[in-house]
Design an enzyme around this catalytic site. Structure first.
Site, mmCIF file in Angstrom:
data_model
loop_
_atom_site.group_PDB
_atom_site.id
_atom_site.type_symbol
_atom_site.label_atom_id
_atom_site.label_comp_id
_atom_site.label_asym_id
_atom_site.label_seq_id
_atom_site.Cartn_x
_atom_site.Cartn_y
_atom_site.Cartn_z
ATOM 1 N N PRO A 163 22.698 -12.547 18.759
ATOM 2 C CA PRO A 163 23.852 -12.224 19.615
ATOM 3 C C PRO A 163 24.394 -13.512 20.225
ATOM 4 O O PRO A 163 23.950 -13.967 21.273
ATOM 5 C CB PRO A 163 23.252 -11.308 20.685
ATOM 6 C CG PRO A 163 21.819 -11.731 20.773
ATOM 7 C CD PRO A 163 21.418 -12.206 19.412
ATOM 8 N N ASP B 108 22.424 -18.679 21.453
ATOM 9 C CA ASP B 108 21.815 -17.359 21.333
ATOM 10 C C ASP B 108 21.665 -16.794 22.740
ATOM 11 O O ASP B 108 20.900 -17.323 23.554
ATOM 12 C CB ASP B 108 20.455 -17.478 20.636
ATOM 13 C CG ASP B 108 19.816 -16.142 20.318
ATOM 14 O OD1 ASP B 108 20.163 -15.147 20.980
ATOM 15 O OD2 ASP B 108 18.954 -16.103 19.410
ATOM 16 N N HIS B 109 22.365 -15.699 23.024
ATOM 17 C CA HIS B 109 22.357 -15.144 24.374
ATOM 18 C C HIS B 109 21.009 -14.532 24.741
ATOM 19 O O HIS B 109 20.768 -14.187 25.914
ATOM 20 C CB HIS B 109 23.460 -14.091 24.514
ATOM 21 C CG HIS B 109 24.286 -14.262 25.740
ATOM 22 N ND1 HIS B 109 23.747 -14.513 26.972
ATOM 23 C CD2 HIS B 109 25.635 -14.220 25.925
ATOM 24 C CE1 HIS B 109 24.702 -14.604 27.876
ATOM 25 N NE2 HIS B 109 25.875 -14.449 27.260
ATOM 26 N N ARG B 110 20.111 -14.410 23.786
ATOM 27 C CA ARG B 110 18.782 -13.890 24.105
ATOM 28 C C ARG B 110 17.941 -14.915 24.836
ATOM 29 O O ARG B 110 17.025 -14.552 25.581
ATOM 30 C CB ARG B 110 18.055 -13.471 22.822
ATOM 31 C CG ARG B 110 18.676 -12.299 22.080
ATOM 32 C CD ARG B 110 17.967 -12.042 20.765
ATOM 33 N NE ARG B 110 18.079 -13.206 19.855
ATOM 34 C CZ ARG B 110 17.512 -13.253 18.653
ATOM 35 N NH1 ARG B 110 16.786 -12.223 18.211
ATOM 36 N NH2 ARG B 110 17.659 -14.318 17.897
ATOM 37 N N CYS C 137 19.089 -17.565 26.834
ATOM 38 C CA CYS C 137 19.604 -18.030 28.118
ATOM 39 C C CYS C 137 20.926 -17.355 28.420
ATOM 40 O O CYS C 137 21.545 -16.734 27.551
ATOM 41 C CB CYS C 137 19.788 -19.554 28.131
ATOM 42 S SG CYS C 137 21.086 -20.146 27.028
#
Length: 488
Positions: A285, A458-460, A462
């Site tokens: 994501p 990758d928003h997972r 940070c």
């Protein structure tokens, strides 16, 4: 000791299941030693030379150039010298045309691959006395080819005339129309025996159904070489296309109704790229943030490091040094997501990947332990990796060990890009072109050297705050490199 041994394609790197044959470095009949390179293979976006684990004579090449072979499948078969000698003795028994005309060994000795059927041609005449002499052939022939050709030409008996109406398969070519009038002073003499000494050329012609008597040799003394057979194959398989082809003469796409101009097979190189990028899009994501940066001071620093005898570190090396320093401050972006254990992993150190465009496509080699190198050391590694990428000599480790990627897409003349993260990494920083633009400095409008930095993350691993903090750190280093260098 006699017999043959088949070398299976080894595992060329973690996760690699196949390789594409770029170029054979040997031919059937060549003598090879242990560890002698036999082929150039392309896999995981790198070209490597594969050495032979056996010594002997090349008996068979399992695949043509451009073919894809799975790991564990046969690559090359090596015969011992004793076996090679026995095979040659069997070939000598087959008749004189077996060597010069080039229809190869009997079918029982083949590889088992499907070949085009070869039509039988009645033969009622032996080669004319005017055929070119063997001493005119170049030294590219193997010793056994030349020796066998000499013995075959000298000792071959005249074939008996076939009974009327009986088809006969003969290794000698049928006389052409020109040969029928050889007594005329105005008619040119036909070449009764094509000049072929390379076993590989003979095999290529046989597999493709090419009549060597109709091939004009471009080698010394009219010798038929590999490129001559390749051209003959292309001419027979590719129909001539008019300068303005109509749709009726092309394959038509059902959906659009347009003719298909060409079809290009997907190489192993592109398959590897597609697999990595597709997995990245499928699993990560991602989010993108960017900032415009005044790089005037950075360019000034680069020029100040030049001397008459030392060009100093390049601009990309200075950028890389600032990126490495930023990753030390924001380690969340220098790691990976362990989905099986549901953990976010951060690395102790940086292997900085550098996206590079080559003739074979995009590659991302990495500078191992980039955090331990100075700007000058990074510059040396960048130059080395760039040269290796251009020559296709990157190792599997150099292509797979990166922990973060720096992409200088400004070299393509573009300002920005929403790049795809190089899985399993979690971020990629892009740098656009540096150009003159109006910029406000101390309340005054001025012309400055502007560029754009874009970070895809990758928003997972940070949130936006961490990503923005890293991006701002690198941007500040671009704008005030002297102050940053004191701390990095």
């Amino acid at each position: 000791m006699s017999g043959t041994r088949t070398f299976l394609l080894p595992d060329l790197g973690e996760g690699l299941t196949e390789a594409e044959i770029v170029r054979w470095l040997v031919e059937v009949g060549d003598v090879v030693a242990v560890d002698a390179p036999v082929a150039e293979l392309e896999t995981a976006k790198s070209i490597v030379e594969v050495p032979s684990p056996y010594a002997g004579v090349v008996a068979e090449l399992h695949g043509s150039e451009g073919a894809t072979i799975d790991v564990g499948k046969p690559l090359i078969t090596i015969g011992t010298l004793d076996q090679a000698a026995e095979t040659y003795r069997q070939e000598e028994k087959a008749g004189s045309g077996n060597v010069l005309i080039g229809y190869g060994t009997p079918e029982s000795a083949g590889s088992g691959r499907r070949r085009r059927p070869r039509s039988t041609t009645p033969a009622s005449a032996r080669p004319t006395p005017g055929a070119p002499a063997l001493q005119q052939l170049p030294t590219v022939a193997t010793a056994k080819d030349v020796a066998g050709a000499q013995r075959s030409t000298a000792a071959a008996p005249r074939p008996a005339a076939p009974a009327e109406g009986t088809p006969v398969r003969s290794s000698q070519p049928a006389p052409s129309a020109a040969a029928a009038h050889a007594g005329s002073s105005s008619a040119p003499k036909a070449r009764a025996v094509p000049l072929v000494v390379s076993p590989l050329v003979r095999r290529m012609a046989k597999d493709a159904g090419v009549d060597l008597r109709e091939v004009e040799g471009s080698g010394a003394g009219g010798l038929i070489v590999r490129r001559d057979v390749e051209q003959a194959i292309a001419a027979s398989s590719t129909p001539s296309t008019p300068s303005t082809p109509s749709v009726g003469e092309l394959l038509v796409d059902v959906r659009t109704g347009l003719g298909e101009l060409r079809r290009v097979p997907v190489s192993g190189f592109r398959k590897a790229v597609a697999a990595t990028l597709s997995r990245s899009r499928r699993e990560i994501p991602e989010a993108t943030t960017w900032v415009d940066v005044d790089a005037t001071a950075l360019l000034d620093l680069r020029e100040s490091l030049r001397t008459a005898t030392d060009p100093g570190p390049g601009l990309l090396a200075l950028m890389a040094r600032f990126v490495v320093a930023g990753l030390k401050k924001y380690p969340e972006l220098n790691g990976f997501v362990d989905t099986e254990r549901e953990e976010l992993v951060q690395y102790d150190g940086v292997n900085l990947g550098l996206a590079a465009q080559t003739e074979r496509g995009l590659v991302v080699p990495a500078i191992a332990d980039a955090h331990l190198l100075t700007a000058r050391g990074l510059d040396a590694e960048i130059r080395r990796l760039t040269a290796s990428a251009r020559d296709g000599r990157l190792t599997a480790r150099e292509l797979a060990c990166g922990s973060f990627t720096l992409n200088n897409y400004g070299s393509f003349g573009v300002d920005g890009s929403a790049a795809i993260i190089n899985h399993p990494q979690v971020a990629i920083l892009g740098v656009g072109r540096i150009i003159d633009r109006p910029w406000v400095v101390d309340g005054q409008l001025a012309v400055r050297k502007l560029t754009q930095l874009s970070l895809v993350f990758d928003h997972r691993v940070c949130d936006g705050g961490t990503a923005a903090g890293f991006l701002r750190f690198v941007a500040d280093a671009f704008e005030s490199p002297a102050s940053i260098l004191a701390d990095v």
